[in-house]
Each structure stands twice: as structure tokens, then as C-alpha cells.
Design a protein around this motif. Structure first.
Motif, PDB file in Angstrom:
ATOM      1  N   ASP A  33       0.891  -1.104   0.014  1.00  0.00           N
ATOM      2  CA  ASP A  33      -0.112   0.000   0.042  1.00  0.00           C
ATOM      3  C   ASP A  33       0.975   1.424  -0.047  1.00  0.00           C
ATOM      4  OD1 ASP A  33      -2.344  -1.571  -0.020  1.00  0.00           O
ATOM      5  OD2 ASP A  33      -2.750  -1.398   2.114  1.00  0.00           O
ATOM      6  N   ALA A  34       1.940   1.360   0.700  1.00  0.00           N
ATOM      7  CA  ALA A  34       2.816   2.292   1.038  1.00  0.00           C
ATOM      8  C   ALA A  34       3.598   2.709  -0.303  1.00  0.00           C
ATOM      9  CB  ALA A  34       3.687   2.151   1.810  1.00  0.00           C
ATOM     10  N   ALA A  37       1.238   4.241  -2.964  1.00  0.00           N
ATOM     11  CA  ALA A  37       0.845   5.529  -2.707  1.00  0.00           C
ATOM     12  C   ALA A  37       2.294   6.131  -3.084  1.00  0.00           C
ATOM     13  CB  ALA A  37       0.698   5.548  -1.308  1.00  0.00           C
ATOM     14  N   ARG A  38       3.606   5.962  -2.884  1.00  0.00           N
ATOM     15  CA  ARG A  38       4.498   6.777  -3.263  1.00  0.00           C
ATOM     16  C   ARG A  38       4.655   6.710  -4.879  1.00  0.00           C
ATOM     17  NH1 ARG A  38       7.097   3.612   1.061  1.00  0.00           N
ATOM     18  NH2 ARG A  38       8.251   2.307  -0.364  1.00  0.00           N
ATOM     19  N   ILE A  40       2.093   6.557  -6.914  1.00  0.00           N
ATOM     20  CA  ILE A  40       1.046   7.338  -7.231  1.00  0.00           C
ATOM     21  C   ILE A  40       1.386   8.826  -7.351  1.00  0.00           C
ATOM     22  CG2 ILE A  40      -1.300   8.438  -7.040  1.00  0.00           C
ATOM     23  CD1 ILE A  40      -2.243   5.463  -6.219  1.00  0.00           C
ATOM     24  N   LEU A  41       2.075   9.350  -6.033  1.00  0.00           N
ATOM     25  CA  LEU A  41       2.403  10.752  -5.919  1.00  0.00           C
ATOM     26  C   LEU A  41       3.305  11.182  -6.862  1.00  0.00           C
ATOM     27  CD1 LEU A  41       2.126  10.758  -2.010  1.00  0.00           C
ATOM     28  CD2 LEU A  41       0.892  12.261  -3.712  1.00  0.00           C
ATOM     29  N   THR A  42       4.416  10.121  -7.096  1.00  0.00           N
ATOM     30  CA  THR A  42       5.583  10.454  -7.765  1.00  0.00           C
ATOM     31  C   THR A  42       5.079  10.513  -9.543  1.00  0.00           C
ATOM     32  OG1 THR A  42       6.881   9.168  -6.702  1.00  0.00           O
ATOM     33  CG2 THR A  42       7.974   9.557  -8.754  1.00  0.00           C
ATOM     34  N   PHE A  44       2.174  11.714 -10.259  1.00  0.00           N
ATOM     35  CA  PHE A  44       1.177  12.852 -10.227  1.00  0.00           C
ATOM     36  C   PHE A  44       2.137  13.898 -10.487  1.00  0.00           C
ATOM     37  CE2 PHE A  44      -2.669  13.197  -7.468  1.00  0.00           C
ATOM     38  CZ  PHE A  44      -3.546  12.363  -7.969  1.00  0.00           C
ATOM     39  N   ASN A  45       3.356  13.948  -9.980  1.00  0.00           N
ATOM     40  CA  ASN A  45       4.124  15.360 -10.100  1.00  0.00           C
ATOM     41  C   ASN A  45       4.656  15.140 -11.592  1.00  0.00           C
ATOM     42  OD1 ASN A  45       5.822  17.183  -8.992  1.00  0.00           O
ATOM     43  ND2 ASN A  45       7.519  15.815  -9.856  1.00  0.00           N
TER      44      ASN A  45
ATOM     45  N   VAL B 389      -1.929   6.276   5.009  1.00  0.00           N
ATOM     46  CA  VAL B 389      -0.824   5.778   3.968  1.00  0.00           C
ATOM     47  C   VAL B 389      -0.158   7.042   2.980  1.00  0.00           C
ATOM     48  CG1 VAL B 389      -0.741   4.414   1.600  1.00  0.00           C
ATOM     49  CG2 VAL B 389      -1.816   3.524   3.847  1.00  0.00           C
ATOM     50  N   PHE B 390      -1.251   7.787   2.375  1.00  0.00           N
ATOM     51  CA  PHE B 390      -0.635   8.730   1.459  1.00  0.00           C
ATOM     52  C   PHE B 390       0.080   9.853   2.326  1.00  0.00           C
ATOM     53  CE2 PHE B 390      -4.173   7.421  -1.563  1.00  0.00           C
ATOM     54  CZ  PHE B 390      -3.026   7.333  -2.714  1.00  0.00           C
ATOM     55  N   ALA B 393       3.510   8.349   2.688  1.00  0.00           N
ATOM     56  CA  ALA B 393       4.122   8.328   1.499  1.00  0.00           C
ATOM     57  C   ALA B 393       4.674   9.721   1.123  1.00  0.00           C
ATOM     58  CB  ALA B 393       3.089   7.838   0.302  1.00  0.00           C
ATOM     59  N   VAL B 394       3.986  10.823   1.191  1.00  0.00           N
ATOM     60  CA  VAL B 394       4.528  12.116   0.995  1.00  0.00           C
ATOM     61  C   VAL B 394       5.797  12.393   1.898  1.00  0.00           C
ATOM     62  CG1 VAL B 394       4.067  14.652   1.384  1.00  0.00           C
ATOM     63  CG2 VAL B 394       2.475  13.248   0.131  1.00  0.00           C
ATOM     64  N   LEU B 397       8.709  10.202   0.649  1.00  0.00           N
ATOM     65  CA  LEU B 397       9.481  10.841  -0.579  1.00  0.00           C
ATOM     66  C   LEU B 397      10.080  11.918  -0.315  1.00  0.00           C
ATOM     67  CD1 LEU B 397       6.323  10.156  -2.771  1.00  0.00           C
ATOM     68  CD2 LEU B 397       8.779   9.260  -3.191  1.00  0.00           C
ATOM     69  N   PHE B 403      10.463  17.077  -5.110  1.00  0.00           N
ATOM     70  CA  PHE B 403       9.045  17.200  -5.733  1.00  0.00           C
ATOM     71  C   PHE B 403       7.975  16.999  -4.467  1.00  0.00           C
ATOM     72  CE2 PHE B 403       9.535  12.863  -6.431  1.00  0.00           C
ATOM     73  CZ  PHE B 403       8.242  12.279  -6.289  1.00  0.00           C
ATOM     74  N   PHE B 407       3.753  18.930  -0.939  1.00  0.00           N
ATOM     75  CA  PHE B 407       2.613  18.417  -0.571  1.00  0.00           C
ATOM     76  C   PHE B 407       2.637  18.211   1.179  1.00  0.00           C
ATOM     77  CE2 PHE B 407       2.970  15.596  -4.543  1.00  0.00           C
ATOM     78  CZ  PHE B 407       1.711  16.055  -4.877  1.00  0.00           C
TER      79      PHE B 407
END
Lengths: 62, 534
Positions: A33-34, A37-38, A40-42, A44-45, B389-390, B393-394, B397, B403, B407
Motif C-alpha cells: 500500500d505504501a 501511494a509513493r 501514485i504521488l511520483t 502525479f508530479n 498511507v498517502f 508516502a509524502v 518521499l 518534488f 505536499f
């Protein structure tokens, strides 16, 4: 006009899919899951465009 | 009968018998402010400086104890500067610009609030709320001595309002018994729990967040840097899910711990329990606990801030979570928005419809504040498994990748609202002009040869002429900058060579042009004073 690419866009889809599964190999549910999520965010950017992201979320929700 | 609900830090307005209490017929006041907190006092001071006779009723005799609001933003200082009390605040306050965000042991994000120079005031100061209130009352006393028509009555508790089309009757309780007065306008500045709002049976809708925070203000001599430090999942994990450390004057430090929803408040507020948390965070440090509190938070507002002749200002109208310091700072902007409008209406210089734009503009601003503070709260206290979780994740990262850092949301700090779409906004006819000074925007400060721009703009409508002579507009004051410096160019011209700005008494832009005729300026002035709405 759609901002999101919804036509076929990956040269070797099997390779791409395999990359995804390989990345998750051996991970627990929480770790997967983690990672998702990472990822998706990567991406996204990388996309950057809010309209594209909005459309992608709509495709995923259908 | 009139017991104090809280202890006083400063007894500034002890009860005195007023002539109104012995009047045969209820005395009449143009404006009555209910509540002598920071917003009520700012409101009364602003009105009185505009010549409006204003009465403040407070059910206590001074300023309550406890630091409470501690972060005051540049815009608040600019407003207080116009009111004449910013210097005392800045002199006493702790100026800070740097914020650091940690996840566990690791620094994940850093921000500097004031990346550009040329502003009279700092981005933020930290100052305990009792000082902020005291400086306002000190200024009120000075203004009174100079003849400003303002009166504060301590231990005067409003018992009921009888709202009529043209004002209200007010029943007041004092230590010597009840009396009545009447008012044209009532300003309810009586806080989030507003007895006025409840008395009128008006709603206060929104969202409650299921988490709570323990605040501890401690006195300690340490040489920590003057910066805002915020931890997600701190290394001193048992102290809280998140934590904040921030400096105040007098060697006081604000510490916040996120302690969860289902907590036993009485147990958590016991000194040994609080010390156990702080000792984990600051091992080996000696400190004295000076104030503690547990708060939960809500984001909600009234549907309308105007109910006939009763206006709601500050927390009585809206409540936000504390992340972003948008409570007191937002309330001071409410007062800034309302004071000139009410003064013009009372002086017959504008139609009563102008007051409706207070509701329109400040509801719009409130929605922005609620949106920002809700998003911060969602990040700090994730409300579902997937949002955690999100969030993580932020943070993960962000350690290595720039980048992801934007967030990270440990509070989006208060900036004034731009009233886009306001019915008061006029022409935007400055090709190549900067977006930051479009109609509806608060004027950014800029250095001049002999001081600062906002100071020069003054307290009424003003025409700012840059790179040109102001047109001859009778009755409208003008400020002229023949050769703008780099800061003025960047904030007011960019690609334009010259500009005219019509600026409201609250120093928001009403209209702007490359150049304009007196007729065009007059039209914008009529629009900005609500004359088109009547």
C-alpha cells in the motif's frame, strides 16, 4: 477534448506490468500500500496537469 | 450572578457605574460591540478612529489569562499599524520566518515565510494573546484621551437582544443589577461559543475533527533557534502523534502534542502526565509549566454573518482549526473589512446595502480559510487508513525528493484573502499588471524614500498614481509615486509603465487602470461604496 491519454501508449505492455508486479514481490500488504501511494504521488508530479489527474481519477473510479 | 468564567491576566476595565444605568429612558448608541476580545477591541478602535461612537460591553473586567492565539500575521500587523498599535506588538513579539518539518528524526521540509524584502512588517510574530489584547486596549485609552468616542464597560453582560428592523434593544446585567440600552447596530464579537448567536437561535454548521491536542506553554532558558518546528510521528513517539515547538516572548515556548480522540481530559491535564510527555521530547531540560489546555477543533461558519442590524465578527461567525493561524488573523481582517463600511453607512456616505458586502466578502474569505485549515488538518490527523498511507508516502518521499515537499502540510499560514468576484470590484484595466494587485487584492507594502507605502495610503479611499500625475478628482485623496523603485514596480506595474489604483479604506484594491478619466474613477468609487447596489 480529453487531456488524458486513453489510447494505447506503452510499447511493451507486458514489460510495464511485470515491472509493477516485481516491485511488489515479497512485500506485506502494508508495504505494498505504501509503495503504491509513493508511486501514485511520483507519477502525479510527472504528469503535473490537474486536468489530466482529474480525468485519470475519473477513469479509475468507473 | 456575574461570576468570572476565567482568570484575568490584566484588569484593564474595572466595572464602573455608567450614567445609562440611571437613565429614565433607555440610552441610545449607534454601535454596540458585544465582547472585548481581540476582535471586539480592534473593531471598536477602528470605528472610533473613524468618528463612530462605539460602546464595548464585556462580561469580564479585562484580558483573560492563557496565551491562546500566538501567531500574528503580517496583514494583522499592517491593520494594527493603521490603528496605531503595531509597533508595541512587534517590539514585544518574537519575529520568525523559518519553519522546519520533521518525520521521526529526519528533516523533511523547510520553509522561509519572507523570501522578499521591502515590507515594513515581518511575515509573522509570536505574541501571547493577552499582550495582543492589552496593546489594543492601551491604544484605545490613548485614542480616548485624544477624543475618540469609545467606551468600554467591564462586567456588563448582555442578557438578551430584542432585534428590530432598525436596530436592537439590549438588556444588560451588571454587579449593581440590570439596565437597558438601544443600538442602531450590534456587533457580536463574543467568540466561537457566541451567546448572541445562540440567543438568536442561529446555526453554526461544519465539521468536527476527531482528534485532540494538548497545549503546554513552558518557561525555559534554552538556546533553541527561533523557528517553528513540527514533527510528524516524532521520535519521542509516546508524547504524541505529532508535535510542535514554537518560541514566544518572555522565554515561553509553545508545545503542542496530538494525543488522539478518546482521551480522559482530566487525567491528561495532570502535571505529572504532561511532564512525562515533555520530558520525552526535551530530556534533561528544566522548565516550568505556565499554561495548559486540551483542544479539539472544528471548521464551521454561520450561513450569513449579517442578521439585520446584528453582525457577527471573528470566531462568533466562523471557527477554523488552529493550523495556519487563521482564527485571530481572519477575525482581524473581518474587522478591517467591516469598520469602514459601517462608518460610511452611519455617516450617510454609503447605502446600507454596503454592509451586505461585508457578509459576501468575509464569507468568501472564511471559505478559503476553512478550506486551507481543513486540508492541513486532514494531513496532520489523517481521518482514514488510506489518507494515513498517502500522508506517510509524502513524508517518506520528501526526505530525498524535493518534488514531494510541497505536499507536506503542517499548516498553510494565514495570508489575506483576495476578494475575487466581489460586487465592489471595479475595472481591471492595467495590461501587463501583476496578478497580486488585481481588484479585490490587499495592497502589498513597498518601501518608499521616506517610509512605507501602506503607511502613506492612509485610512480612507485613495488614488495611487504611479509614473503619472493623478487626474483631478475633487474630494478624493491621492498619493503620487513619480519614479517607482524596483519593489513598487514588481508589485504594482511589472510590464506596465504607469498605473492608477483606486484603493479602499481597508487597503484592498477597488480598481486599477493604466490611466483613467475622472468620470471612470468616480464610477469605480461609486461601485466600491455600494452605490450601484442600492
Amino acid at each position: 477534448m480529453s487531456a488524458l491519454v486513453t489510447s494505447r501508449n506503452i510499447a511493451i505492455p507486458d514489460e510495464a506490468y511485470d515491472l509493477l508486479l516485481t516491485a511488489h514481490e515479497g512485500l506485506t500488504k502494508d508495504e505494498s500500500d505504501a509503495l503504491n501511494a509513493r508511486l501514485i504521488l511520483t507519477l502525479f508530479n510527472h504528469v503535473g496537469d490537474l486536468d489530466v489527474i482529474r480525468e485519470a481519477i475519473e477513469v479509475a473510479r468507473q | 450572578m456575574l461570576d468570572d468564567r476565567y482568570a484575568l491576566a490584566h484588569r484593564l476595565y474595572p466595572y464602573e457605574r455608567a450614567a445609562d444605568q440611571d437613565a429614565e429612558v433607555a440610552a441610545h448608541h449607534p454601535v454596540v460591540v458585544i465582547g472585548g476580545g481581540p476582535i471586539g477591541m480592534a473593531m471598536a478602535l477602528d470605528l472610533a478612529l473613524r468618528g463612530v461612537r462605539t460602546l464595548v460591553l464585556d462580561d469580564h473586567e479585562g484580558v483573560g489569562e492563557g496565551s491562546r492565539a500566538i501567531c500574528f500575521a503580517k496583514r494583522t500587523l499592517e491593520i494594527c499599524d493603521r490603528l496605531g498599535c503595531a509597533d508595541a506588538m512587534v517590539d514585544k513579539g518574537v519575529v520568525w520566518n523559518l519553519g522546519k518539518v520533521f518525520h521521526g528524526e529526519d528533516l523533511v521540509f523547510e520553509f522561509n515565510l519572507l523570501p522578499e524584502g521591502g515590507h515594513r512588517h515581518p511575515a509573522f510574530i509570536n505574541l501571547q494573546q493577552p499582550y495582543f489584547e492589552k496593546f489594543l486596549v492601551d491604544r484605545i485609552r490613548q485614542a480616548q484621551a485624544e477624543g475618540a468616542p469609545i467606551e468600554i464597560r467591564g462586567k456588563n453582560r448582555v442578557e438578551s437582544l430584542d432585534v428590530r428592523d432598525d436596530g436592537a434593544g439590549i438588556e444588560i446585567m451588571t454587579p449593581e443589577g440590570p439596565y437597558s440600552i438601544t443600538a442602531d447596530w450590534v456587533l457580536a464579537c463574543d467568540g466561537a461559543g457566541s451567546p448572541t448567536r445562540r440567543g438568536l437561535g442561529l446555526g453554526f454548521e461544519g465539521k468536527v475533527f476527531k482528534d485532540s491536542f494538548l497545549i503546554a506553554d513552558v518557561r525555559m532558558k534554552v538556546d533553541f533557534p527561533v523557528e517553528r518546528r513540527f514533527w510528524f510521528e516524532p521520535p519521542f513517539r509516546e508524547a504524541g502523534d505529532s508535535a510542535l515547538l514554537h518560541k514566544q516572548p518572555d522565554d515561553i515556548w509553545r508545545i503542542d502534542f496530538q494525543i488522539g480522540w478518546d482521551v480522559d481530559r482530566d487525567a491528561e491535564l495532570k502535571e505529572d502526565r504532561i511532564r512525562a510527555r515533555i520530558d520525552q521530547m526535551l530530556p534533561g531540560v528544566e522548565y516550568e509549566i505556565v499554561w495548559t489546555s486540551i483542544y479539539t477543533f472544528q471548521c464551521r461558519r454561520m450561513e450569513s454573518f449579517r442578521h439585520g442590524r446584528v453582525l457577527f465578527v471573528g470566531d462568533s461567525a466562523h471557527q477554523v482549526s488552529p493550523f495556519g493561524a487563521r482564527g485571530a488573523n481572519g477575525g482581524v481582517q473581518d474587522s478591517d473589512n467591516l469598520a469602514w463600511k459601517l462608518a460610511m453607512v452611519l455617516n450617510d456616505e454609503a447605502p446600507e446595502a454596503l454592509i451586505d458586502t461585508y457578509d459576501a466578502e468575509r464569507c468568501y474569505a472564511t471559505d478559503e480559510n476553512i478550506r486551507n485549515s481543513t486540508r492541513s488538518t486532514d494531513f496532520i490527523t489523517p481521518k482514514s487508513e488510506i489518507s494515513r498511507v498517502f500522508r506517510n508516502a509524502v513524508l517518506h518521499l520528501s526526505r530525498r525528493h524535493d518534488f514531494a515537499r510541497p505536499f507536506v502540510n503542517s499548516g498553510r499560514l494565514s495570508v489575506p484573502c483576495i476578494y475575487d468576484g466581489s460586487p465592489l470590484n471595479g475595472a481591471d484595466s492595467l495590461p501587463g499588471g501583476p496578478a497580486q494587485t488585481r481588484p479585490g487584492a490587499p495592497c502589498p507594502d513597498a518601501p518608499l524614500e521616506d517610509g512605507f507605502l501602506l503607511h502613506r495610503l492612509g485610512t480612507g479611499f485613495v488614488l495611487l498614481a504611479i509614473g503619472q500625475e493623478p487626474p483631478d478628482t475633487s474630494g478624493l485623496r491621492s498619493v503620487s509615486i513619480a519614479t517607482p523603485n524596483a519593489e513598487t514596480r514588481a508589485r504594482y506595474l511589472v510590464a506596465a509603465d504607469r498605473a492608477l489604483y483606486l484603493i479602499r479604506p481597508d487597503q484592498h484594491v477597488a480598481a486599477r487602470w493604466e490611466t483613467a478619466t475622472p468620470v471612470e474613477i468616480e464610477a469605480a468609487l461609486n461601485r466600491a461604496t455600494g452605490k450601484e447596489m442600492a
